[in-house]
Design a protein around this motif. Structure first.
Motif, short mmCIF file in Angstrom:
data_model
loop_
_atom_site.label_atom_id
_atom_site.label_comp_id
_atom_site.label_asym_id
_atom_site.label_seq_id
_atom_site.Cartn_x
_atom_site.Cartn_y
_atom_site.Cartn_z
N PRO A 1 79.77 -0.38 71.21
CA PRO A 1 80.59 -1.24 72.08
C PRO A 1 79.79 -2.06 73.08
CG PRO A 1 81.63 0.90 71.81
CD PRO A 1 80.28 1.01 71.17
N SER A 2 78.57 -1.61 73.44
CA SER A 2 77.76 -2.37 74.39
C SER A 2 76.92 -3.43 73.71
CB SER A 2 76.85 -1.41 75.17
OG SER A 2 75.86 -0.85 74.31
N GLY A 3 76.95 -3.48 72.37
CA GLY A 3 76.16 -4.47 71.63
C GLY A 3 74.79 -3.99 71.20
N ALA A 4 74.46 -2.73 71.48
CA ALA A 4 73.16 -2.18 71.08
C ALA A 4 73.18 -1.81 69.60
CB ALA A 4 72.81 -0.96 71.92
N PRO A 5 72.10 -2.12 68.85
CA PRO A 5 72.07 -1.80 67.43
C PRO A 5 71.91 -0.30 67.18
CG PRO A 5 69.97 -2.70 68.10
CD PRO A 5 70.88 -2.83 69.28
N TRP A 6 72.33 0.13 65.99
CA TRP A 6 72.22 1.53 65.61
C TRP A 6 70.77 1.93 65.45
CZ3 TRP A 6 74.94 5.88 65.34
CH2 TRP A 6 74.44 6.93 64.56
N GLU A 7 70.36 3.03 66.10
CA GLU A 7 68.99 3.53 66.00
C GLU A 7 68.88 4.57 64.90
OE1 GLU A 7 65.79 6.21 68.53
OE2 GLU A 7 67.15 4.87 69.63
N VAL A 8 68.02 4.29 63.93
CA VAL A 8 67.68 5.27 62.90
C VAL A 8 66.47 6.04 63.44
CG1 VAL A 8 67.03 5.65 60.50
CG2 VAL A 8 68.51 3.73 61.10
N GLU A 9 66.64 7.29 63.76
CA GLU A 9 65.63 8.04 64.49
C GLU A 9 64.34 8.23 63.70
OE1 GLU A 9 67.57 11.66 65.47
OE2 GLU A 9 68.81 10.77 67.06
N ASP A 10 63.28 8.54 64.43
CA ASP A 10 61.99 8.80 63.78
C ASP A 10 62.03 10.15 63.08
OD1 ASP A 10 62.08 10.37 66.01
OD2 ASP A 10 60.11 9.85 66.76
N GLN A 11 61.00 10.40 62.27
CA GLN A 11 60.95 11.66 61.53
C GLN A 11 59.50 12.14 61.41
OE1 GLN A 11 61.16 11.92 57.18
NE2 GLN A 11 62.98 13.20 57.39
N LEU A 12 59.31 13.42 61.59
CA LEU A 12 58.02 14.08 61.36
C LEU A 12 58.24 15.16 60.31
CD1 LEU A 12 55.03 14.62 61.99
CD2 LEU A 12 55.79 16.13 63.84
N SER A 13 57.51 15.07 59.21
CA SER A 13 57.62 16.04 58.13
C SER A 13 56.31 16.81 58.01
CB SER A 13 57.94 15.33 56.81
OG SER A 13 58.06 16.25 55.75
N ILE A 14 56.40 18.14 57.98
CA ILE A 14 55.24 19.01 57.94
C ILE A 14 55.14 19.68 56.57
CG2 ILE A 14 54.10 21.01 59.00
CD1 ILE A 14 54.27 18.63 60.84
N GLY A 15 53.91 19.81 56.08
CA GLY A 15 53.66 20.52 54.84
C GLY A 15 52.58 21.58 55.03
N LEU A 16 52.61 22.59 54.19
CA LEU A 16 51.64 23.69 54.27
C LEU A 16 51.33 24.17 52.86
CD1 LEU A 16 50.17 25.58 56.34
CD2 LEU A 16 52.14 27.12 56.14
N TRP A 17 50.06 24.41 52.58
CA TRP A 17 49.69 24.92 51.26
C TRP A 17 48.49 25.85 51.35
CZ3 TRP A 17 44.70 23.82 49.89
CH2 TRP A 17 44.09 22.72 50.48
N GLY A 18 48.35 26.69 50.35
CA GLY A 18 47.20 27.57 50.21
C GLY A 18 46.81 27.64 48.74
N GLU A 19 45.51 27.81 48.47
CA GLU A 19 45.09 27.86 47.08
C GLU A 19 43.91 28.81 46.89
OE1 GLU A 19 44.13 23.76 46.16
OE2 GLU A 19 42.00 24.06 46.62
N TYR A 20 43.76 29.22 45.65
CA TYR A 20 42.67 30.15 45.30
C TYR A 20 42.00 29.63 44.03
CZ TYR A 20 40.14 34.43 44.21
OH TYR A 20 39.14 35.35 43.94
N THR A 21 40.66 29.57 44.07
CA THR A 21 39.89 29.12 42.92
C THR A 21 39.30 30.34 42.21
OG1 THR A 21 39.32 27.04 44.02
CG2 THR A 21 37.98 27.68 42.14
N PHE A 22 39.68 30.53 40.96
CA PHE A 22 39.21 31.68 40.19
C PHE A 22 37.78 31.46 39.71
CE2 PHE A 22 43.77 31.94 39.98
CZ PHE A 22 44.02 33.29 40.14
N ALA A 23 37.05 32.53 39.65
CA ALA A 23 35.67 32.49 39.16
C ALA A 23 35.58 33.32 37.88
CB ALA A 23 34.71 33.04 40.22
N GLY A 24 34.45 33.23 37.20
CA GLY A 24 34.27 33.98 35.96
C GLY A 24 34.35 33.05 34.76
N GLU A 25 33.93 33.56 33.62
CA GLU A 25 33.86 32.71 32.44
C GLU A 25 35.23 32.22 31.99
OE1 GLU A 25 31.79 34.69 29.36
OE2 GLU A 25 29.91 34.87 30.47
N VAL A 26 36.26 33.08 32.07
CA VAL A 26 37.58 32.69 31.61
C VAL A 26 38.28 31.79 32.64
CG1 VAL A 26 39.86 33.51 30.90
CG2 VAL A 26 37.79 34.76 30.21
#
Length: 241
Positions: free
Chosen positions: A171-196
């Motif tokens: 009603p005041s004439g201000a445009p609609w604000e699409v809010e900001d976003q912060l997305s977080i990710g997390l990962w872990g990994e293991y590298t196998f050793a040996g011939e196989v």
């Protein structure tokens, strides 16, 4: 910029031309009904039928100026007893995003400025488009990776700044604000050793750790900026031959 005059601008042009006693031939309307006549009574404007379609043709929409900068940094700490750490960030910022008005858009802006048409009429696609829907001022992504022997883990972040949908006003004439976003990710990994299992990497991770939804916009969300995915887990196995 070569593009089309938006349907909104075509309708605003129709509004201006009707004030001046004509109409925009690219706006196709249904025949006038008695309810249309009653609705227009006392306005000083001729009654009009409901909109059926709007014809939009490609045209020269004049010059677009974009200015900004992108910075990428990556740093690896000296080896530590607890492992190796690498941090990286990519930062992007728009300083200016300006679309010079086309002749039709300038005509509409002038008519709005001198009071010929309503000041609340939205004339999109001209003037500053900075933080307009699809053009956030700031975007960045960052990561921190730790590795020790056969184990590694990483933390990632992705940020998208706010934007505004100028066609939606409160009603005041201000445009609609699409809010900001912060997305977080997390990962872990293991590298196998040996011939196989040599050079076989097994990774488990989660994306959008905090289960952030895409910010609310008309039509639900802005698909050109966000993904409609909540928190989800994944696994991956890779083998190098």
């Amino acid at each position: 910029k070569i593009g089309v005059l938006s349907a909104e601008n075509a309708l605003t042009l129709d509004y201006l031309m009707r004030v001046q006693g004509s109409s925009n031939p690219n706006v196709i309307r249904a025949p006038v009904t008695q309810s249309d006549i009653d609705f227009a009574a006392g306005t000083g404007l001729a009654p009009i039928g409901l909109i059926q379609s709007v014809i939009t043709d490609y045209d020269n929409l004049d010059i677009r100026t974009i200015e900004g900068f992108d910075v990428g940094l990556s740093y690896t700490l000296p080896p530590l007893p607890v492992g190796d750490f690498t941090a990286s960030v990519n930062y992007s910022e728009l300083i200016d995003f300006f679309q010079s008005p086309s002749p039709i858009q300038q005509e509409l802006l002038d008519a709005q400025s001198d009071g010929t048409i309503n000041a609340g009429a939205n004339i999109g696609g001209a003037a500053s488009l900075l933080e307009d829907a699809g053009n956030p001022k700031v975007k960045w992504n960052a990561s921190l990776v730790w590795k020790h022997d056969q184990i590694a883990a990483g933390l990632t972040g992705q940020y998208t700044g706010k934007v505004f949908q100028k066609a939606v006003l409160d009603p005041s004439g201000a445009p609609w604000e699409v809010e900001d976003q912060l997305s977080i990710g997390l990962w872990g990994e293991y590298t196998f050793a040996g011939e196989v299992g040599d050079d076989t990497v097994f990774r488990l991770g989660v994306r959008n750790l905090t289960d952030e939804p895409p910010p609310l916009a008309t039509q639900g969300y802005l698909g050109n900026l966000y993904q409609p995915y909540g928190r989800y887990f994944y696994g991956r196995v890779t083998k190098t031959f």
